[in-house]
Design a protein around this motif. Structure first.
Motif, PDB file in Angstrom:
ATOM      1  N   LEU A  14      40.511  55.912  28.888  1.00  0.00           N
ATOM      2  CA  LEU A  14      40.070  56.787  30.219  1.00  0.00           C
ATOM      3  C   LEU A  14      38.804  57.477  29.590  1.00  0.00           C
ATOM      4  O   LEU A  14      38.412  57.701  28.613  1.00  0.00           O
ATOM      5  CB  LEU A  14      41.374  57.754  30.238  1.00  0.00           C
ATOM      6  N   ILE A  27      41.892  63.916  35.658  1.00  0.00           N
ATOM      7  CA  ILE A  27      42.125  62.489  34.832  1.00  0.00           C
ATOM      8  C   ILE A  27      43.112  62.777  33.757  1.00  0.00           C
ATOM      9  O   ILE A  27      44.159  61.954  33.538  1.00  0.00           O
ATOM     10  CB  ILE A  27      41.216  61.790  34.324  1.00  0.00           C
ATOM     11  N   ASP A 119      36.611  58.672  35.535  1.00  0.00           N
ATOM     12  CA  ASP A 119      36.198  60.061  36.500  1.00  0.00           C
ATOM     13  C   ASP A 119      34.945  60.816  36.021  1.00  0.00           C
ATOM     14  O   ASP A 119      35.315  61.621  35.259  1.00  0.00           O
ATOM     15  CB  ASP A 119      37.582  61.016  36.604  1.00  0.00           C
TER      16      ASP A 119
END
Length: 374
Positions: A14, A27, A119
């Motif tokens: 991520l 996120i 993100d």
């Protein structure tokens, strides 16, 4: 490079823009939902957002990798932007892009990452493509949208960002969004946000909050805060209580300062009658998920702001005040009732769960395909 992980586990990487706290917060809510659905998925977090912020949303373990692949906007507080410094830093990242890509591909391959969710650092898409894995993104805007409004000196960076986003395999488009036309595959999802960790009774007892809910107000202005908040106005509301995460706030009888790192604004929202904020997706989204009225300042020089303000006008109980009213006025707006939404409270509230389920399904499909190949 030595692997950090047990290769028998599925691995999700991520990446979040370190600009403020909002990108990391939303996120992180997806990461928490993923852990709930499938705790076997190992999470690697690449961001310059502080680890304690991630930990306040993610209950399980994760690997923290402090890395910056974009800059967002360089700011001194939630309003004061340094556009020349932002351009200079983005040009530096562009010049170093090949080295950044090569280094992260090495890390991704060594640790057998299966999927990237971002993100919304643009560079993650070409990194994933060259690493031979999918890249999914989530946001309500792209950085090309922000920089494009800042003039032709940003044109080269804007075009590069668009080229990066075109290499993304899937975008989960959040509510209150710009079209995000650079992306080729778009799935619209609902609001994201954390769930309060404590009951209203627990918080009222712990922090000695005695004012009634209609006179309890949360002041929250994102990870960068605001300079020179006119706290002197709070003396006019001596029987009210104001909750703030601003450690520089004065010690007034009706101010409650929150300094514990695992406590978050969303934990206090249910005990408040209003949340006073600046335009910010994560704050607005969490407030709207809990049906708490929003009082927002305006913001004219950040393209996302008009999307967010239009969003609360359409979908939330709201008040919108200009900066002069906030900084120079007497805060009489607190005594006024919020406006109802023009369209209604119709936005879905399960955005984090929708994205998390897609991630879990991806890994399940990978497992089935691997089993069929054996």
């Amino acid at each position: 490079m030595t692997s950090l992980i047990n290769h028998s586990r599925p691995v999700l990487y991520l990446a979040a823009t370190g600009h403020g706290f909002g990108h990391a917060v939303r996120i992180s809510t997806v990461a928490a939902a993923i852990q709930k659905l499938n705790p076997e998925i190992l999470l690697i977090f690449a961001t310059t957002a502080p680890r304690w912020l991630l930990e306040s949303y993610i209950p399980g373990d994760f690997i923290y990798r402090p890395r910056a692949f974009d800059v967002g906007v360089i700011q001194s507080d939630s309003f004061q932007m340094d556009k020349p410094a932002t351009l200079e830093k983005m040009q530096e990242i562009y010049k170093k892009r090949n080295a950044l890509i090569a280094g992260e591909i090495n890390f991704i391959k060594t640790n057998k990452v299966n999927l990237i969710l971002a993100d919304i650092p643009p560079l993650m898409a070409p990194i994933a493509k060259l690493a031979g894995i999918p890249c999914w993104m989530m946001s309500n805007f792209g950085w090309d949208f922000i920089y494009e409004a800042w003039g032709e000196e940003f044109d080269d960076i804007v075009n590069w960002i668009k080229d990066c986003y075109q290499q993304c395999d899937r975008l989960f488009r959040l509510p209150m969004a710009e079209p995000m036309n650079a992306f080729n595959s778009i799935i619209d999802v609902g609001l994201t946000g954390g769930t309060p960790h404590y009951s209203s009774e627990e918080l009222r007892t712990k922090f000695k909050i005695i004012a009634a809910q209609d006179k309890t107000i949360l002041l929250t202005f994102g990870g960068l805060g605001l300079d020179q908040i006119p706290y002197q106005n709070l003396a006019r509301f001596s029987d009210w209580q104001f909750i703030t995460f601003d450690r520089q706030a004065p010690d007034l009888p009706n101010i409650i300062k929150i300094s514990e790192p695992l406590l978050r604004p969303v934990d206090f929202m249910p005990i408040c009658s209003k949340v006073i904020s600046k335009p910010g997706f994560s704050t607005f989204s969490e407030t709207m998920r809990l049906d708490v009225p929003i009082v927002s300042l305006t913001r004219d020089d950040f393209a996302e702001a008009h999307l967010l303000l239009e969003g609360i006008e359409n979908y939330a109980d709201h008040q919108i005040i200009d900066t002069e009213t906030f900084y120079q006025g007497n805060w009489e707006f607190l005594n006024k009732s919020p406006h109802p939404p023009k369209i209604g409270k119709i936005l879905r509230k399960d955005g984090a769960e929708m994205i998390a389920q897609a991630v879990v399904d991806f890994f399940e499909d990978c497992r089935k395909n691997l089993s069929s190949d054996l």
